[in-house]
Design a protein around this motif. Structure first.
Motif, PDB file in Angstrom:
ATOM      1  N   ALA A   4      50.121  35.093  46.336  1.00  0.00           N
ATOM      2  CA  ALA A   4      50.002  35.635  44.981  1.00  0.00           C
ATOM      3  C   ALA A   4      51.383  35.888  44.371  1.00  0.00           C
ATOM      4  O   ALA A   4      51.604  35.633  43.172  1.00  0.00           O
ATOM      5  CB  ALA A   4      49.182  36.920  45.000  1.00  0.00           C
ATOM      6  N   ALA A   5      52.319  36.386  45.174  1.00  0.00           N
ATOM      7  CA  ALA A   5      53.669  36.612  44.656  1.00  0.00           C
ATOM      8  C   ALA A   5      54.342  35.294  44.294  1.00  0.00           C
ATOM      9  O   ALA A   5      55.040  35.191  43.277  1.00  0.00           O
ATOM     10  CB  ALA A   5      54.496  37.357  45.700  1.00  0.00           C
ATOM     11  N   SER A  32      52.960  34.172  40.996  1.00  0.00           N
ATOM     12  CA  SER A  32      53.519  34.926  39.877  1.00  0.00           C
ATOM     13  C   SER A  32      54.885  34.388  39.473  1.00  0.00           C
ATOM     14  O   SER A  32      55.199  34.252  38.274  1.00  0.00           O
ATOM     15  CB  SER A  32      53.614  36.406  40.254  1.00  0.00           C
ATOM     16  N   LEU A  36      47.784  41.493  40.480  1.00  0.00           N
ATOM     17  CA  LEU A  36      47.730  42.700  41.311  1.00  0.00           C
ATOM     18  C   LEU A  36      46.342  43.341  41.287  1.00  0.00           C
ATOM     19  O   LEU A  36      45.768  43.592  42.350  1.00  0.00           O
ATOM     20  CB  LEU A  36      48.802  43.689  40.851  1.00  0.00           C
ATOM     21  N   PRO A  37      45.723  43.605  40.126  1.00  0.00           N
ATOM     22  CA  PRO A  37      44.401  44.240  40.156  1.00  0.00           C
ATOM     23  C   PRO A  37      43.252  43.265  40.436  1.00  0.00           C
ATOM     24  O   PRO A  37      42.260  43.647  41.058  1.00  0.00           O
ATOM     25  CB  PRO A  37      44.267  44.858  38.762  1.00  0.00           C
ATOM     26  N   ARG A  58      43.052  39.429  41.685  1.00  0.00           N
ATOM     27  CA  ARG A  58      43.763  38.220  42.079  1.00  0.00           C
ATOM     28  C   ARG A  58      42.947  36.960  41.799  1.00  0.00           C
ATOM     29  O   ARG A  58      43.474  35.971  41.298  1.00  0.00           O
ATOM     30  CB  ARG A  58      44.124  38.288  43.563  1.00  0.00           C
ATOM     31  N   HIS A  66      49.010  38.369  49.877  1.00  0.00           N
ATOM     32  CA  HIS A  66      50.089  38.800  48.990  1.00  0.00           C
ATOM     33  C   HIS A  66      51.202  37.766  48.838  1.00  0.00           C
ATOM     34  O   HIS A  66      51.668  37.540  47.704  1.00  0.00           O
ATOM     35  CB  HIS A  66      50.665  40.122  49.497  1.00  0.00           C
ATOM     36  N   ASP A  83      50.683  39.223  35.657  1.00  0.00           N
ATOM     37  CA  ASP A  83      50.640  40.637  36.030  1.00  0.00           C
ATOM     38  C   ASP A  83      49.245  41.075  36.475  1.00  0.00           C
ATOM     39  O   ASP A  83      49.106  42.073  37.198  1.00  0.00           O
ATOM     40  CB  ASP A  83      51.091  41.498  34.854  1.00  0.00           C
ATOM     41  N   GLU A  84      48.216  40.337  36.062  1.00  0.00           N
ATOM     42  CA  GLU A  84      46.855  40.676  36.465  1.00  0.00           C
ATOM     43  C   GLU A  84      46.534  40.238  37.888  1.00  0.00           C
ATOM     44  O   GLU A  84      45.421  40.490  38.369  1.00  0.00           O
ATOM     45  CB  GLU A  84      45.861  40.036  35.488  1.00  0.00           C
TER      46      GLU A  84
END
Length: 377
Positions: free
Chosen positions: A168-169, A172, A222-223, A225, A165, A219-220
């Motif tokens: 990934a954050a 983003s 999250l579902p 990665r 996470h 935004d994708e």
């Protein structure tokens, strides 16, 4: 994507700033190519990036020295006026017996002037070296290339074993920063081509659409990665190469199939605008507080410092925004702030005005009423 060409020869040692800039560009280009190869397994056109990120700082060093010297003289003169004592230029003051004697504050004024001058010189040298090491002395239109390379670095970190996470954050946020960098670069690009309103509008609108696509892809994460990471790496690589090639109004359109760009994009990213205003306002407030404390220690009365503080904070805020983002962007941000405060009411649209004009007693009657009147006659 084209193959990388041989790197250019490093500048000579007699140009240390260009040499530092060259080393940073070489390192960033090599790291970006390695990251893209690790994520997608395809090469990056490093030669195109190197040619676009050449050292372009003609006149900036001289301008920075002049601005720093001007501000130093202003601050020094302000402190001299605030300090007690009315010294002559030679440091002498007529005493009670009309005999010239050493001014009690002359030595302090000289010391303050020396400290301010040394601090300004050190600040200028540090800023020049930092810009050379960071390789920021490039054309303003090419600065999004560095942000695109940051996205590639974040994509490579998100694909490493054990990434989760936090990576990934971070990716983003980097993707959103790339979109904002494209929007910011639209102004300098339009200025390079004559700063015409139509050119500026076209560039900014296309940059906003690309920024919206990047945010939607982010935004994708999250579902899905993995797929979103590879997609962001692909978009960032193409954007870096096309920006370096000068295709500012054709971003992503020649990359395979035409991308599914959104039909509309937000007029102004609220989060980015709020961050800009907050940083500029807090910086101006800290500078004003420092000046108020300094002048208070030097004996300047409060009824003089209070009005100065009320004027200094908004003035410094606007100057910081203009220096960082340009005059037109600073005016737009101030207008956004006034709109939020309710000081800029929305003007009425043209449709109600036309309806009121049609209903005016002094105007011509509608066609239906005129025909009815003719028939009754």
């Amino acid at each position: 994507m084209a193959q990388s060409v041989a790197p250019p020869v490093a500048p000579p040692w007699r140009r240390p700033l260009r040499r530092l800039h060259h080393r940073t560009v070489e390192r960033r280009a090599a790291t970006g190519a390695k990251d893209l190869r690790a994520v997608l397994g395809v090469p990056l056109d490093g030669g195109l990036l190197r040619r676009a990120l050449t050292y372009q700082a003609e006149g900036q060093v001289v301008l920075r020295i002049l601005v720093t010297g001007f501000l130093t003289v202003m601050v020094t003169g302000f402190l001299f006026v605030a300090m007690k004592g009315n010294c002559t230029p030679g440091g002498w003051l007529p005493g009670p017996g009309a005999e010239p004697s050493p001014c009690p504050t002359h030595r302090y004024k000289v010391t303050v002037a020396q400290v301010i001058g040394l601090a300004a010189a050190a600040f200028t040298v540090a800023a020049v070296l930092r810009n050379a090491v960071g390789a920021v002395a490039v054309r303003p239109a090419c600065k999004p290339v560095f942000t695109a390379l940051d996205v590639l670095r974040a994509c490579a970190q998100a694909c490493e074993p054990g990434a989760g996470h936090p990576e990934a954050a971070r990716l983003s946020k980097k993707a959103q920063a790339l979109g904002q960098a494209l929007v910011d670069a639209a102004g300098p690009v339009a200025s390079d081509y004559g700063a015409r309103p139509t050119t500026r509008k076209r560039l900014r609108q296309h940059a906003r659409l690309v920024a919206a696509l990047l945010e939607r892809t982010a935004d994708e994460l999250l579902p899905d990665r993995d797929r979103a990471t590879r997609k962001l790496a692909e978009l960032a690589a193409v954007i870096a190469e096309q920006v370096a090639d000068g295709q500012f109004t054709n971003l992503l359109r020649e990359h395979g199939q035409p991308p599914d760009l959104p039909t509309s994009a937000p007029e102004s990213p609220d989060r980015a605008d709020g961050r800009r205003l907050a940083v500029a306002a807090v910086t101006a407030l800290l500078v004003t507080i420092s000046l108020a404390v300094t002048t208070g220690m030097l004996g300047l009365p409060a009824f003089v410092t209070a009005p100065l503080a009320a004027i200094t904070v908004p003035l410094l805020t606007f100057l910081l925004l203009a220096h960082r983002f340009g005059l037109s962007e600073a005016v737009r941000l101030v207008q956004v702030l006034r709109t939020v405060r309710g000081e800029n009411p929305v003007e009425p649209t043209a449709a109600p005005e036309r309806q009121e004009a049609g209903s005016d007693t002094g105007g011509d009657p509608p066609a239906g009423e005129a025909r009815g009147a003719g028939n009754s006659a």
